[in-house]
Scaffold this motif. Structure first.
Motif, PDB file in Angstrom:
ATOM      1  N   MET A   1       0.836  -1.187   0.000  1.00 27.56           N
ATOM      2  CA  MET A   1       0.000   0.000   0.000  1.00 27.56           C
ATOM      3  C   MET A   1       0.882   1.252   0.000  1.00 27.56           C
ATOM      4  SD  MET A   1      -2.879   1.223   2.773  1.00 27.56           S
ATOM      5  CE  MET A   1      -3.053  -0.447   3.356  1.00 27.56           C
ATOM      6  N   THR A   2       0.552   2.226  -0.854  1.00 25.85           N
ATOM      7  CA  THR A   2       1.296   3.481  -0.899  1.00 25.85           C
ATOM      8  C   THR A   2       0.478   4.561  -0.225  1.00 25.85           C
ATOM      9  OG1 THR A   2       0.348   4.371  -2.937  1.00 25.85           O
ATOM     10  CG2 THR A   2       2.123   2.754  -3.187  1.00 25.85           C
TER      11      THR A   2
ATOM     12  N   LEU B   1      -0.743   1.251 -10.728  1.00 28.65           N
ATOM     13  CA  LEU B   1      -0.185   0.369  -9.711  1.00 28.65           C
ATOM     14  C   LEU B   1       0.359   1.140  -8.509  1.00 28.65           C
ATOM     15  CD1 LEU B   1       1.718  -2.130 -12.048  1.00 28.65           C
ATOM     16  CD2 LEU B   1      -0.486  -2.478 -10.894  1.00 28.65           C
ATOM     17  N   GLN B   2       0.633   2.427  -8.692  1.00 25.46           N
ATOM     18  CA  GLN B   2       1.176   3.240  -7.603  1.00 25.46           C
ATOM     19  C   GLN B   2       0.083   3.823  -6.703  1.00 25.46           C
ATOM     20  OE1 GLN B   2       3.735   5.439 -10.755  1.00 25.46           O
ATOM     21  NE2 GLN B   2       4.758   5.853  -8.812  1.00 25.46           N
TER      22      GLN B   2
ATOM     23  N   THR C   1     -10.076   1.778 -14.923  1.00 20.68           N
ATOM     24  CA  THR C   1      -8.838   2.437 -14.451  1.00 20.68           C
ATOM     25  C   THR C   1      -7.799   1.444 -13.958  1.00 20.68           C
ATOM     26  OG1 THR C   1      -9.680   2.666 -12.183  1.00 20.68           O
ATOM     27  CG2 THR C   1     -10.128   4.486 -13.720  1.00 20.68           C
ATOM     28  N   GLY C   2      -8.230   0.239 -13.584  1.00 18.65           N
ATOM     29  CA  GLY C   2      -7.299  -0.732 -13.015  1.00 18.65           C
ATOM     30  C   GLY C   2      -6.946  -0.444 -11.567  1.00 18.65           C
TER      31      GLY C   2
ATOM     32  N   ARG D   1     -15.547  -1.596  -0.732  1.00 19.34           N
ATOM     33  CA  ARG D   1     -14.475  -1.758  -1.710  1.00 19.34           C
ATOM     34  C   ARG D   1     -14.999  -2.480  -2.966  1.00 19.34           C
ATOM     35  NH1 ARG D   1      -9.003  -1.985  -1.960  1.00 19.34           N
ATOM     36  NH2 ARG D   1      -8.733  -1.704   0.261  1.00 19.34           N
ATOM     37  N   TYR D   2     -14.570  -1.964  -4.118  1.00 19.83           N
ATOM     38  CA  TYR D   2     -14.881  -2.549  -5.414  1.00 19.83           C
ATOM     39  C   TYR D   2     -13.543  -2.841  -6.103  1.00 19.83           C
ATOM     40  CZ  TYR D   2     -19.535  -0.859  -4.340  1.00 19.83           C
ATOM     41  OH  TYR D   2     -20.750  -0.630  -3.729  1.00 19.83           O
ATOM     42  N   PRO D   3     -13.067  -4.089  -6.058  1.00 20.55           N
ATOM     43  CA  PRO D   3     -11.720  -4.393  -6.571  1.00 20.55           C
ATOM     44  C   PRO D   3     -11.643  -4.280  -8.102  1.00 20.55           C
ATOM     45  CG  PRO D   3     -12.520  -6.131  -5.095  1.00 20.55           C
ATOM     46  CD  PRO D   3     -13.692  -5.265  -5.437  1.00 20.55           C
ATOM     47  N   ALA D   4     -10.486  -3.874  -8.564  1.00 24.90           N
ATOM     48  CA  ALA D   4     -10.238  -3.797 -10.016  1.00 24.90           C
ATOM     49  C   ALA D   4      -9.988  -5.192 -10.586  1.00 24.90           C
ATOM     50  CB  ALA D   4      -9.050  -2.898 -10.292  1.00 24.90           C
TER      51      ALA D   4
END
Length: 368
Positions: free
Chosen positions: A1-2, A88-89, A124-125, A364-367
């Motif tokens: 996690m960032t 991814l960031q 968006t991924g 949460r709605y996962p990509a």
């Protein structure tokens, strides 16, 4: 996690989607990039129709839910391109959605935002955190306003009385007395919604830049007092409102006996309705202090001038003075709400919304 999160906001003005990329690794949120995606005219009109009761609502809502989700995703992808940041960031997107009904005071209250988070996540991924308001409503709250918790975190000062005023389509205030246990917040009434509607109808302009048209008119005291006599303005907080109340039909009813007024005089009176309803509520909280404005109305110099006249004991400026660009405060707040969800931390203030307890807000709605 960032520490990077994206916030998405589209308010009652429905003029576009604000998207921000925010770094929360430091105590003060750092705005990395921002982008505004305009609302296409056909979508704006479709949303306006959906906000009023009508026929074929479920089919229209279903289509608009996906279409708004696609617009939100477009805003995110443009933001990422502008910032040079990879999906991814980014830890997650916090999406407010587009409110189409807000009726929390019914026997079985509800609030409804559209803008399918699954569509945003797929296009968006990036995982999406959305549906922030309904947990608070389930706990007996108004589901609004939610931004006071963020205001408290970022803007509160222990030795100062501060009011954070957000002027979107609807105006809301957060009262920060320097004592964390006494933070309050609620919707004061119309912000830009009526003044925008009136200039759109009569001058075909999206909004009254710097309040110039309002400044050219004369406020009608009788009309102003009639509008201010509406029960909402005397209602105790917690309270929230929206287009369901302050809309075209309400305004036409108010103007029924005032057809003799010039259009610019009505515009001036509507601007004073916004200013007086804000000032009256601010003065109930404290006679003086610091007031920091944000949202589109903070850029309306005539609105700010009139507010200063009504609140002489307040230092009035915008949130830029305390570190956050006024245009992006609400979008940053929804990035912050996504971060709170990720950390399993509560994000509502029961004293503000009327909920029975604090709670983690959103889903949460996962990509993937």
């Amino acid at each position: 996690m960032t520490g990077l999160y994206i916030g998405l906001m589209s308010g009652t003005s429905m003029d576009g989607v604000d998207a921000v990329l925010v770094d929360f690794t430091s105590p003060q949120p750092k705005l990395i990039a921002s982008h505004s995606e305009p609302m296409p005219e056909h979508l704006f009109k479709g949303l306006q129709r959906l906000c009023q009761p009508g026929t074929d609502e479920i089919n229209r809502q279903g289509r608009l839910d996906r279409t708004v989700g696609q617009l939100f995703a477009k805003a995110v992808n443009a933001l990422l391109t502008k910032s040079g940041v990879s999906p991814l960031q980014v830890s997650a997107i916090g999406s407010h959605g587009q409110t189409v009904r807000h009726m929390p005071s019914l026997d079985t209250g509800f609030t409804l935002q559209i803008g399918d988070p699954n569509t945003i996540a797929v296009e968006t991924g990036i995982d999406v955190i959305a549906d922030f308001r309904r947990k608070d409503v389930a706990l007996g709250g108004q589901g609004a306003p939610l931004v006071p918790a963020f205001h408290q975190e970022v803007f509160a000062s222990e030795d100062k009385v501060r009011v954070i005023l957000n002027i979107g389509g609807i105006a809301n205030i957060t009262y920060l007395p320097g004592d964390r246990s006494r933070v309050l917040g609620f919707d004061t009434g119309p912000g830009n919604t009526l003044i925008d509607y009136w200039i759109q109808q009569h001058r075909q302009l999206a909004f009254d830049k710097d309040g110039e048209w309002a400044a050219s008119g004369q406020t009608d005291p009788e009309l102003l007092q009639q509008m201010l006599s509406h029960a909402y303005f005397a209602q105790n907080f917690p309270k929230s409102t929206g287009r369901e109340l302050f809309n075209q039909a309400w305004l036409e009813h108010q103007l029924a006996q005032y057809s003799h007024l010039k259009d610019e005089d009505i515009q001036s009176t509507l601007l004073d309705l916004t200013c007086h309803s804000i000032a009256n509520d601010v003065l109930k909280l404290a006679p003086g202090g610091e007031l920091y404005a944000c949202g589109g109305g903070a850029l309306n110099s005539e609105l700010m001038r009139r507010l200063s006249t009504l609140l002489p004991e307040y230092k009035i400026t915008c949130t830029a003075e305390i570190g956050v660009d006024p245009k992006w405060v609400e979008a940053i707040a929804f990035a912050w709400l996504a971060m709170r969800f990720e950390q399993g931390l509560p994000a509502n203030l029961p004293a503000v919304t009327g909920a029975s307890r604090q709670a983690v807000l959103g889903a949460r709605y996962p990509a993937a």
